[in-house]
Design a protein around this motif. Sequence first.
Motif, PDB file in Angstrom:
ATOM      1  N   HIS A 261       2.830  12.714  -0.441  1.00  0.00           N
ATOM      2  CA  HIS A 261       1.382  12.726   0.173  1.00  0.00           C
ATOM      3  C   HIS A 261       1.468  13.169   1.329  1.00  0.00           C
ATOM      4  CE1 HIS A 261      -0.482  10.146  -3.313  1.00  0.00           C
ATOM      5  NE2 HIS A 261       0.837   9.534  -2.923  1.00  0.00           N
ATOM      6  N   SER A 267      -5.956  18.317  -2.376  1.00  0.00           N
ATOM      7  CA  SER A 267      -6.345  17.281  -2.659  1.00  0.00           C
ATOM      8  C   SER A 267      -6.963  18.074  -4.307  1.00  0.00           C
ATOM      9  CB  SER A 267      -6.876  16.315  -2.497  1.00  0.00           C
ATOM     10  OG  SER A 267      -8.007  16.964  -1.938  1.00  0.00           O
ATOM     11  N   GLN A 446      -3.982  12.860  -6.558  1.00  0.00           N
ATOM     12  CA  GLN A 446      -4.767  13.342  -5.412  1.00  0.00           C
ATOM     13  C   GLN A 446      -5.936  14.881  -6.565  1.00  0.00           C
ATOM     14  OE1 GLN A 446      -3.862  13.692  -1.203  1.00  0.00           O
ATOM     15  NE2 GLN A 446      -2.027  12.612  -1.546  1.00  0.00           N
ATOM     16  N   TRP A 462     -11.475  14.164  -3.149  1.00  0.00           N
ATOM     17  CA  TRP A 462     -11.221  12.763  -3.177  1.00  0.00           C
ATOM     18  C   TRP A 462     -10.990  11.938  -2.197  1.00  0.00           C
ATOM     19  CZ3 TRP A 462      -6.999  10.917  -1.723  1.00  0.00           C
ATOM     20  CH2 TRP A 462      -6.291  10.162  -2.593  1.00  0.00           C
ATOM     21  N   LEU A 464      -9.307   8.935  -0.829  1.00  0.00           N
ATOM     22  CA  LEU A 464      -8.358   7.344  -0.010  1.00  0.00           C
ATOM     23  C   LEU A 464      -9.596   6.257  -0.276  1.00  0.00           C
ATOM     24  CD1 LEU A 464      -5.322   5.900  -1.007  1.00  0.00           C
ATOM     25  CD2 LEU A 464      -5.187   6.168   1.700  1.00  0.00           C
TER      26      LEU A 464
END
Length: 568
Positions: A261, A267, A446, A462, A464
């Motif tokens: 990450h 992503s 992702q 995408w 979070l």
Amino acid sequence: IVKSLAEMGSLGENTAKYGSLEMSDEALPSVVMTDYTENGERIQAVKSCITRVFIFTILSCMVFFRLLSSSKSLPDNIQKGVGMMGQSKTATTVGPLHFEQQLDHFDESNHQTWLQTYFISDEFFEGPGSPILIIIGGEGPVDDVLYPFVTNGLGKDLSAFVIQTEHRFYGTSNPVGENPTNSDFKAYLSPEQALADNVQIIRYIQNEHGCSTDKSSDKYCPVITIGGSYPGFLSAMMRLVHPDVVDIGYASSAPLKLYEHSPNFDSNGYFDKVARVADMVVPGCVEATYATSKELYDWILNEEVSGTVTEIADQIGICVDTLPSYLHTLSRADLGTELTMLLVTSFADLNSDYYPPSEDTGLVHACNIMIGDSTTKTSIQRFKQFLAWKKIYDEEDFSEADCFDLTFEVPKGPNATISTADWSGAGGGDTGEAWEFQICRDLVVQTGFAGSEKMFYPPRTWTLEWLSQHCQSRFGVLPQPHRLADMWHFDDLVSHTSRILFTNGLVDGWSASSYLNNLSDTIVALNYPNGAHHSDLNPEWPSPDDTPDILEGYDQITQILRKWLELI
């Protein structure tokens, strides 16, 4: 019997050569008939001989099976009576076996145990001092040793003991029985618990086979972990986190960068790669798939034309009797997005399966359906034909129903949807539920499809935020995307470990998030231009269809592992 008959009867020219069990066609029948008609005493002698041979045969079988059971006796922490011999296409394996595993390796007050399924192959093992290869289980059931290249290739070349484990909460390895709850997942389903499971089995096998755990001893059995995809990640982590137990990690198609990450991570990189490969394989596939999904989406939005949700499902070949109820609650736009995900996850799987490359692969067939022919001129016709083909290709739904059952696309559990936490596809049922939980908490994936390659409509970025809402609804958890990297520091492997081999198929979408270059002299990468998702760890080996780069890769892998073993 032949020898006794020869000794008792005058066979003349029909002499029985009992040493090689050769005799003329008439020998045995003529002797028996002669004894029957000419000498009653010889009849009794033959009967006595046959009786003695019969008793000897029975006693011999009893001794043989007693020796077999004693040589393969199951120790106390293996459930008695559950092991069985199985012959795979290329290797002899023993299993399934069941190891009594700790429920929680990190709570000393918890003494609960459960039975973890595993398989072994010791066909080429030469005892203490020889290596142990452990294939790490992943997000699915295991019904045998998965990779014959490991069992009969590396196992033979390295004189190794091979273990295949099944990951907790998958297949028959369920620590809490059927229907685990969210609380069970939160307490006991994590990568670190899975690593600890494998450590326990390694130590058990070393002990049972007389291997020293002292690396300076000539009886030390070096350990190599092996895995592909998520288990490839676990294989690398076994070497990083447990260097006292694991000497070498072999990680195929392991997307470590996906789990790091980094703020610079793309992503959209995964599905951009999937699109480029599809167009390379069948030119025009990306444009045709985009057009099909857009036309279908626009048609769904036109309520006057498309009808109700049930009518939409019926017109595009989806079974209405098993239609997930949540679809009836969606807006038309969200309904269109959910149905588009059937294409998205399918092409992700087809990308992984594109090896060996040929015109008869699923990816080629799917692309040709999207491009269409004279019988499939509309998007509805093409999409319906695609679902009919997918039902056969997936080999999950064996019903005679002339429609596509969406229940195979939706994981088990509350608030489940086609759009799972893993947009590359989580699968249905129990397996899909467990994998979605892992994605929701630790293994954040992702994978958007709003990048430079336009293959699906509508494009989805995408975020979070979306994942957090979905995971809160599904499991009552929030994603912790940095937890594992902060704990294990796999974003800086060079400073913390050595002897890890990464292998990558460059056709694989996950190669966009894997290590493609050597990080050091002992953290190296091998890349295969024709390889897809862990094509070096295939269910078939050797295969007449293997490409030259994969064939060369088998030799390179063996040489690297042998060289590293010599350093231990």
